[in-house]
Design an enzyme around this catalytic site. Structure first.
Site, PDB file in Angstrom:
ATOM      1  N   ASN A   1      -4.946   1.722   0.033  1.00 46.94           N
ATOM      2  CA  ASN A   1      -3.641   1.053   0.164  1.00 46.94           C
ATOM      3  C   ASN A   1      -2.961   1.445   1.466  1.00 46.94           C
ATOM      4  O   ASN A   1      -1.768   1.691   1.501  1.00 46.94           O
ATOM      5  CB  ASN A   1      -2.729   1.428  -1.013  1.00 46.94           C
ATOM      6  CG  ASN A   1      -3.233   0.894  -2.335  1.00 46.94           C
ATOM      7  OD1 ASN A   1      -4.075   0.004  -2.376  1.00 46.94           O
ATOM      8  ND2 ASN A   1      -2.728   1.439  -3.427  1.00 46.94           N
ATOM      9  N   SER A  32      -6.440  -0.364  -6.314  1.00 47.97           N
ATOM     10  CA  SER A  32      -6.927   0.224  -7.569  1.00 47.97           C
ATOM     11  C   SER A  32      -7.070  -0.825  -8.646  1.00 47.97           C
ATOM     12  O   SER A  32      -7.925  -0.715  -9.518  1.00 47.97           O
ATOM     13  CB  SER A  32      -5.930   1.268  -8.093  1.00 47.97           C
ATOM     14  OG  SER A  32      -6.039   2.450  -7.381  1.00 47.97           O
TER      15      SER A  32
END
Ligand SMILES: *[C@@H]1O[C@H](CO)[C@@H](O)[C@H](O)[C@H]1NC(C)=O
Length: 447
Positions: A305, A377
């Site tokens: 991320n 995720s």
């Protein structure tokens, strides 16, 4: 007459010069500051000699995996024996030798032990254990509006075309695994298809009973194979899990222990979903990934991320020999801002391989509720679930075939101009360093 002793002395001197162990400066500093530190003694990989053993190409299936793990255990134990003996005579008890990678973990050792070890002959390095983080959800969304009508799949499950293949297979008992914060096996979404194996390498509990003190692992497993409210891509798959992380992340030691545990399972999972990582161009998990590949286990990793800049892919997702996953939004498959972009740092290697839904993904949470989270995720388990569907429909399909099918049948959203730059282009071009080959479409991959 003096010829022999001189030769011996010279040989010894040369040997010690060339083959002394290296101690990293990071570990030295830690020892100076704290007196004691956790350390990993890491020796050259044995994997290439394992792979070049002629038996490896003669055997297949479980016979091959058992032969391989047997050879890995034998070779690492031979190369680690002198160090384990030394550690024993130094009175160091808290040691953990690994076979999935050629290394020994030591807890709370001081400078005298490190100095004694580093003086032993051989090619090796003593360093601090790597630490990684959960690829933490970047935001928590509103969970109030989701439909509880059975049959209504969540947007990500629909978007990748999973529902279109459910009349053929919903995963049909195929075994899947994740390495995460654990899984709440008592959640209504996951209690029906728990396959009875759980390992706690994080060490939060003494019993190997499933639990999740974070929530992240329950959420990711819910997306792979959750059985309620349309959250799971392959709801008839069965799951096992290794807890290698907590909310504070995990260490190399925990994650390698998980990799070993998975390889030692009597029934191997078809896929391992990994929504964790950190750093860039880190090769330290590559032996684990190679061993999974040889055992017929598909490695799927979040790309991180750390977006939206180019060259922000995280490890192990940025490594070869695996499928790494970026995150898309519900509206028009726009690339999520947070999703790490390729290429692999310092190279032109395109990363990630594919993209999948990763924003406002509703899935299970340990308190029995459902939460909407965003992050790569959340994208990763969509791909793991797709692999489970493909394996269920065709048990003999190989990693190469899965990779080829998934990457050649993607949907290809318009690439934003900022993202085109990551591939050094101004034209719409696939693969690129935002979506990889595109957003997966498992219905097309299985057509
Ligand atoms: C939504 O989230 C809240 C707070 O996290 C939780 O208490 C509630 O049970 C959730 N709703 C559903 C339908 O799971």
């Amino acid at each position: 007459m003096s010829y022999f002793p001189i030769t011996v002395l010279l040989t010894l001197a040369v040997t010690t010069n060339i083959h002394a162990g290296d101690v990293t400066s990071g570990l030295m500093e830690k020892l100076k500051a704290n007196g004691k530190a956790d350390a990993v003694l890491s020796m050259p990989s044995i994997m290439s000699s394992v792979l070049s053993n002629p038996m490896m190409s003669l055997l297949s299936g479980n016979d091959k995996t058992n032969f391989m793990t047997g050879l890995m255990k034998q070779m690492t134990s031979a190369s680690q024996a002198p160090f384990l003996n030394a550690l024993q005579s130094l009175g160091v008890k808290d040691t953990q030798p690994f076979w999935v990678a050629n290394k020994i973990s030591m807890k709370g050792v001081g400078a005298p032990v490190i100095n004694a070890l580093s003086a032993l002959p051989g090619v090796f390095e003593i360093r601090e254990p790597f630490r990684v983080n959960l690829v933490n959800p970047v935001e928590r969304g509103d969970n109030s509006s989701f439909s509880r009508r059975s049959g209504d799949a969540q947007w990500g499950v629909q978007r990748i075309g999973a529902c279109s293949v459910w009349d053929r297979t919903k995963g049909d008992g195929v075994l899947v695994a994740n390495i995460d914060t654990g899984v709440a096996a008592d959640h209504e979404a996951l209690s029906g298809n728990y396959a009875g194996k759980f390992h706690d390498a994080y060490g939060g509990h003494t019993e190997d009973e499933p639990y999740d003190d974070g929530g992240h692992g329950t959420h990711t497993m819910g997306t792979i194979c959750g059985q309620t409210n349309g959250i799971g891509v392959a709801p008839d798959a069965r799951w096992v899990a290794c807890k290698g992380l907590g909310n504070d992340g995990g260490t190399e030691v925990m994650l390698s222990e998980c990799a070993q545990w998975i390889l030692d399972l009597e029934e191997k999972p078809v896929v391992v979903s990994n929504s964790w990582g950190g750093g860039q161009a880190g090769k330290w998990y590559n032996d684990e990934i190679t061993a999974w590949q040889q055992a017929g286990i598909v490695p799927v990793f979040a790309i991180g991320n750390s977006g939206p800049n180019c060259g922000t892919a995280n490890s192990p997702g940025d490594q070869p020999n695996l499928i790494s996953v970026g995150a898309t939004q519900q509206s028009n498959d726009i690339m999520a801002k947070f999703s790490s972009r390729g290429p692999l740092k310092g190279t032109k290697t395109i990363k990630p391989e594919v993209a999948a839904p990763g924003q406002n993904v509703l899935s299970a949470w340990p308190d029995g509720s459902y939460q909407s989270l965003s992050g790569t995720s959340m994208a990763t388990p969509h791909v793991a679930g797709a692999v489970a569907l493909m394996k269920a429909a065709n048990p003999s399909i190989t990693y190469k075939q899965i990779y080829q099918k998934l990457t050649s049948t993607t949907d290809k959203p318009t690439v934003a101009s900022g993202d085109l730059k990551c591939s050094g282009s101004t034209n719409q071009k696939y693969p690129n360093n935002a979506y990889g080959y595109g957003r997966i479409n498992v219905a097309k991959a299985m057509a």
